[in-house]
Motif scaffolding. Structure first.
Motif, PDB file in Angstrom:
ATOM      1  N   LEU A   1     130.435  67.803 111.392  1.00 24.77           N
ATOM      2  CA  LEU A   1     131.358  66.958 110.642  1.00 24.77           C
ATOM      3  C   LEU A   1     131.330  65.522 111.157  1.00 24.77           C
ATOM      4  CD1 LEU A   1     133.428  66.848 108.389  1.00 24.77           C
ATOM      5  CD2 LEU A   1     135.178  67.503 110.054  1.00 24.77           C
ATOM      6  N   LYS A   2     131.304  65.335 112.472  1.00 26.85           N
ATOM      7  CA  LYS A   2     131.229  63.984 113.036  1.00 26.85           C
ATOM      8  C   LYS A   2     129.916  63.303 112.653  1.00 26.85           C
ATOM      9  CE  LYS A   2     134.281  64.710 116.944  1.00 26.85           C
ATOM     10  NZ  LYS A   2     134.407  64.848 118.390  1.00 26.85           N
ATOM     11  N   GLU A   3     128.817  64.076 112.690  1.00 27.26           N
ATOM     12  CA  GLU A   3     127.517  63.535 112.297  1.00 27.26           C
ATOM     13  C   GLU A   3     127.542  63.095 110.838  1.00 27.26           C
ATOM     14  OE1 GLU A   3     122.802  64.864 112.144  1.00 27.26           O
ATOM     15  OE2 GLU A   3     124.273  66.259 112.952  1.00 27.26           O
ATOM     16  N   PHE A   4     128.151  63.904 109.975  1.00 28.26           N
ATOM     17  CA  PHE A   4     128.243  63.560 108.555  1.00 28.26           C
ATOM     18  C   PHE A   4     129.129  62.338 108.335  1.00 28.26           C
ATOM     19  CE2 PHE A   4     130.196  63.856 104.363  1.00 28.26           C
ATOM     20  CZ  PHE A   4     129.050  63.857 103.580  1.00 28.26           C
ATOM     21  N   GLU A   5     130.263  62.275 109.015  1.00 27.83           N
ATOM     22  CA  GLU A   5     131.177  61.144 108.847  1.00 27.83           C
ATOM     23  C   GLU A   5     130.514  59.828 109.257  1.00 27.83           C
ATOM     24  OE1 GLU A   5     134.557  62.526 111.058  1.00 27.83           O
ATOM     25  OE2 GLU A   5     135.435  63.493 109.288  1.00 27.83           O
ATOM     26  N   LEU A   6     129.677  59.852 110.279  1.00 24.85           N
ATOM     27  CA  LEU A   6     128.942  58.645 110.667  1.00 24.85           C
ATOM     28  C   LEU A   6     127.960  58.228 109.574  1.00 24.85           C
ATOM     29  CD1 LEU A   6     128.193  59.366 114.430  1.00 24.85           C
ATOM     30  CD2 LEU A   6     129.731  57.626 113.493  1.00 24.85           C
ATOM     31  N   LEU A   7     127.415  59.197 108.873  1.00 28.65           N
ATOM     32  CA  LEU A   7     126.450  58.928 107.808  1.00 28.65           C
ATOM     33  C   LEU A   7     127.093  58.266 106.596  1.00 28.65           C
ATOM     34  CD1 LEU A   7     123.561  59.397 106.569  1.00 28.65           C
ATOM     35  CD2 LEU A   7     124.470  61.580 105.747  1.00 28.65           C
ATOM     36  N   VAL A   8     128.281  58.715 106.216  1.00 30.75           N
ATOM     37  CA  VAL A   8     128.898  58.229 104.977  1.00 30.75           C
ATOM     38  C   VAL A   8     129.806  57.026 105.176  1.00 30.75           C
ATOM     39  CG1 VAL A   8     128.707  60.406 103.747  1.00 30.75           C
ATOM     40  CG2 VAL A   8     130.768  59.934 105.105  1.00 30.75           C
ATOM     41  N   LYS A   9     129.956  56.532 106.396  1.00 25.48           N
ATOM     42  CA  LYS A   9     130.786  55.330 106.634  1.00 25.48           C
ATOM     43  C   LYS A   9     130.166  54.111 106.069  1.00 25.48           C
ATOM     44  CE  LYS A   9     133.724  56.549 110.370  1.00 25.48           C
ATOM     45  NZ  LYS A   9     134.283  56.205 111.628  1.00 25.48           N
TER      46      LYS A   9
END
Length: 141
Positions: free
Chosen positions: A133-141
């Motif tokens: 989830l943290k990896e994904f959130e960094l991607l979509v910021k």
């Protein structure tokens, strides 16, 4: 005679489908997906499961391969908010994703021949997986 029997049996048997995925980074999985959504499994459409002894087990199931999803958030693609999506089984191999009733997922979905599909190869994950989830959130910021 033994050799003929072995050859005959091997020709008549169906080959089991194994899963052989290429590892995708989160960014590659995002680009490859037609839709990226946060969704909850609200129902399962699997009609029969089998136990370890191939005995049929009837509903209600707590997990399965054919979920009905309620879309909570859309990151990529065009679906209406709160739309229900019916995922179909993949290809009948070990790559088919397995879902838990009531669980919330971040899913990378493709539309193929009018049906929505995903697999274990597409980096989909439960929202309780904080690392992904943290990896994904960094991607979509």
């Amino acid at each position: 005679m033994k050799y003929l029997l072995v050859i005959g049996l091997s020709l008549g048997m169906r080959v089991a489908g194994a899963c052989d995925c290429l590892f995708l980074t989160m960014q590659q999985a995002y680009r490859a997906a037609d839709y990226v959504v946060r969704a909850r499994v609200i129902a399962l459409r699997d009609t029969v499961h089998y136990d370890l002894y191939s005995n049929p087990v009837r509903p209600p199931f707590r997990s399965g391969y054919l979920p009905v999803l309620r879309i909570n958030k859309l990151y990529k693609g065009r679906l209406s908010s709160r739309q229900q999506v019916y995922l179909t089984a993949g290809s009948g191999t070990m790559c088919d994703a397995y879902f838990q009733q009531g669980a919330e997922y971040l899913l990378f979905i493709n539309k193929y021949k009018g049906e929505y599909t995903t697999s274990t190869c597409q980096r989909s994950f439960l929202l309780t997986d904080t690392v992904s989830l943290k990896e994904f959130e960094l991607l979509v910021k």
